[in-house]
Design a protein around this motif. Sequence first.
Motif, PDB file in Angstrom:
ATOM      1  N   ARG A 488     -49.708 -30.658  37.737  1.00 21.80           N
ATOM      2  CA  ARG A 488     -48.497 -29.742  38.302  1.00 21.80           C
ATOM      3  C   ARG A 488     -49.076 -28.720  39.610  1.00 21.80           C
ATOM      4  O   ARG A 488     -48.372 -28.610  40.192  1.00 21.80           O
ATOM      5  N   ASN A 489     -50.199 -28.367  39.349  1.00 23.37           N
ATOM      6  CA  ASN A 489     -50.775 -27.388  40.161  1.00 23.37           C
ATOM      7  C   ASN A 489     -51.031 -28.206  41.770  1.00 23.37           C
ATOM      8  O   ASN A 489     -50.749 -27.731  42.717  1.00 23.37           O
ATOM      9  N   TRP A 490     -51.537 -29.422  41.433  1.00 24.40           N
ATOM     10  CA  TRP A 490     -51.902 -30.314  42.427  1.00 24.40           C
ATOM     11  C   TRP A 490     -50.532 -30.638  43.225  1.00 24.40           C
ATOM     12  O   TRP A 490     -50.401 -30.431  44.460  1.00 24.40           O
ATOM     13  N   GLN A 491     -49.466 -30.840  42.473  1.00 24.55           N
ATOM     14  CA  GLN A 491     -48.042 -30.999  43.486  1.00 24.55           C
ATOM     15  C   GLN A 491     -47.630 -29.848  44.030  1.00 24.55           C
ATOM     16  O   GLN A 491     -47.129 -29.766  45.217  1.00 24.55           O
ATOM     17  N   HIS A 492     -47.608 -28.771  43.660  1.00 21.26           N
ATOM     18  CA  HIS A 492     -47.200 -27.485  43.963  1.00 21.26           C
ATOM     19  C   HIS A 492     -48.113 -27.108  45.243  1.00 21.26           C
ATOM     20  O   HIS A 492     -47.358 -26.668  46.022  1.00 21.26           O
ATOM     21  N   TRP A 493     -49.332 -27.214  45.211  1.00 21.83           N
ATOM     22  CA  TRP A 493     -50.062 -27.002  46.236  1.00 21.83           C
ATOM     23  C   TRP A 493     -49.562 -27.926  47.353  1.00 21.83           C
ATOM     24  O   TRP A 493     -49.707 -27.444  48.676  1.00 21.83           O
ATOM     25  N   HIS A 494     -49.416 -29.222  47.146  1.00 24.53           N
ATOM     26  CA  HIS A 494     -49.109 -30.224  48.475  1.00 24.53           C
ATOM     27  C   HIS A 494     -47.747 -29.934  48.837  1.00 24.53           C
ATOM     28  O   HIS A 494     -47.688 -30.157  49.946  1.00 24.53           O
ATOM     29  N   GLU A 495     -46.958 -29.626  47.875  1.00 30.49           N
ATOM     30  CA  GLU A 495     -45.445 -29.148  48.478  1.00 30.49           C
ATOM     31  C   GLU A 495     -45.588 -28.001  49.307  1.00 30.49           C
ATOM     32  O   GLU A 495     -45.079 -27.981  50.216  1.00 30.49           O
ATOM     33  N   ALA A 496     -46.374 -27.070  48.787  1.00 27.40           N
ATOM     34  CA  ALA A 496     -46.380 -25.790  49.662  1.00 27.40           C
ATOM     35  C   ALA A 496     -46.905 -26.142  51.183  1.00 27.40           C
ATOM     36  O   ALA A 496     -46.392 -25.557  52.056  1.00 27.40           O
TER      37      ALA A 496
END
Lengths: 504, 106, 108
Positions: A488-496
């Motif tokens: 979830r963090n990974w996706q969040h960072w990359h979407e950001a």
Amino acid sequence: MPKLSMKQRYSVLTRDLDWEPSYVDEEELFPHATFEGIKIHDWSKWEDPFRLTVDSYYKYQAEKDRRLYAVLDSFAQSQGHLSLSDASYLNAMKLFLQGVTPLEYQAHRHFAYLGRHLKGGGPRFAAICQSIDELRHAQTEIHTLSGYNKHYSGFHGFSRMHDRVWYLSVPKSFFDDAVSAGPFEFLTAISFSFEYLLTNLLFVPFMSGASFNGDLPTMTFGFSAQSDESRHMTLGLESIKFMLEQDEGNVPIVQDWIDKWFWRSYRVTALVASMMDYQLPRRVMSWKEAFELYFEQQMLEGLFPDLSYYGINPPRHVQQAVDEKDLLSHQVYWTLFSFGFAAGFTTSIPHDDHLEWLSANYPDTFDNLYRPQWEKARRIREGGGRFFFQGLPQLCQTCQIPMIFTEPGSPTVIAQRWSEHRGEKFNFCSDGCKWIFDREPEKYVQAWMPVHQIYQGNCGGPTVPEVLAWYGLEEGDGGEYEGSVDQRNWQHWHEAQLSEVASR
Amino acid sequence: MSVRAIAPYDFPSSSRQELYGDDQLVHVLWEGNMMFCSAATFRAPREMSWGDFKAQMVDPWAASDPDYDPRCPGGWRVDGVEVSPRPDQTLGGLGVGHKSLITFRI
Amino acid sequence: MTAAADPVTQPPDNPSNNNVGVELQDSEESRKVIEAIVADNPAATLSHRPGLVRVSVPGRLVVRRETVEGLLGRPWETHEFQMCIVTYYGHIGEWDEDEIVIAWDHSS
């Protein structure tokens, strides 16, 4: 003063610093040098081809550290962790930190012991250098991977996990076995069987994997450590040759140790097999390919014909290792997946392109034996579940791996071996592990078997959450990768990152 | 052969039966089902009935595989010896000892 | 997940069963060392993996200081080989100020 040649410098700075004891006798000074039955007539015959002296040792080690720390800084400053192939890549590093780094520290301590107890000045100096190397490895590995601890789960508490978690008893007990042996057996165990025979299988694909998955810091510490490893391999080979050349009576003892420690070391590398084939999002080479290159070609076709001069044969049970190369990684990763609820890293069903890679690299076994498991696990997931082995496994008394290995030639039949010692039954995964137990049952009956200890009530309590708390595992450390904290963090960072780019 | 050591070397087993009181460790293997990577280990009283053992320990574990049907297991063996267990028999009575292996097929 | 590019398929080592070899870091400095090894060992074969270069030679591999120095254009002591070596196979038969030799001891 005229400049000394390398040979002269080595002689002056190592051998010449040794002395003959005057007011104690040799047996008293070196109390552990003879009980194993190894006979040494002339310690001065020990060869150190590196001709390493203390000044050049420090000079080059300092340079290696300087290079590593420069890389660590620039990776951290540039948010390098975001350029990894995927957050799931770090599962391999978690396993490494929990399973291997503590062994480096153990090696540091035990090479210091060898630096005290070996009788010759040459080998004592080599052992001291290696002891310092191993401390450096432990420290640089911890320091390197600590950079990820800020952002990802599973990196905290690795040392506690090493002492407690079920799958980590495999590497831990392996090293405990080695450090509780005498100095010559330890050299055969760790320097020769682990470092010369198998270290390439552990480190080279590991570093290449780090390189291929964008993990610059790990690649750099790997290379930095591995440059020492060449010296360690040399110590391993030289120590074997030295023992074999010193006395013919040493040959059967050394052979016996090679037989034991090849199999012990090989079983530990099972974790590496699963890492290579399943845990790297971008895969460099398969376990099978690495095994053929680094073990079959280099050791069985290169080293052992050379050692036959001394009357040394390839390790007992080696054929089973060769026969298992198509099976090993699949059996081990399925096990990690099955017990993923109790691990310090996450596991998941391989994606379609990964399944295709496995088929292509294991054409004889993957589609008919292992793909059906993953397909069923996928059906369970589609139904809203997650396959776990809802119980505790049967463990091998010698290697402590769950008894997952199959009968030679029958890849669907779980092998079962046992021995009786003083009226108690002991179970083993293979002929190799049974043979090792039968040689020294007194040693292995003491094994701290994680499953048996849980049932004795020694691991925090009778329920799974209590045991996991005692292991020091926290939310997000283990279980399924899909939907995990890391993912979830990974996706969040990359979407950001993407939306930032878009807004510019 | 035994351990070569610098001092007397004799230690008790860390998994010996007496550490489990009236219980013992029992291994159960579902043969031929590759969903189960290994046999399972249970701690069970020697005097536990077969019916209880199967219902309370074997069935919940085997149900890790959603296709498991508790009525189907057969071909029971204890340490390689065929047995036809009745629900009221005790594990001890069936010849199950400490760290024995019970296998079945479906 | 990013799609995985397959590493380039590598040529096998020489079809000889007494090969010896080294694997070196794929770096600016080792590139010259590798060139030197190839120059001094005409039968050498090279293969590449991420971060690594593997040099394999039938029978005997030699690293000569003079050749390396010529290519680097600066003094180079053989101890410096430690800075680029990742692993080797064979037996280190000689390591002095002029050369490093890797060969099997007893098999031809």
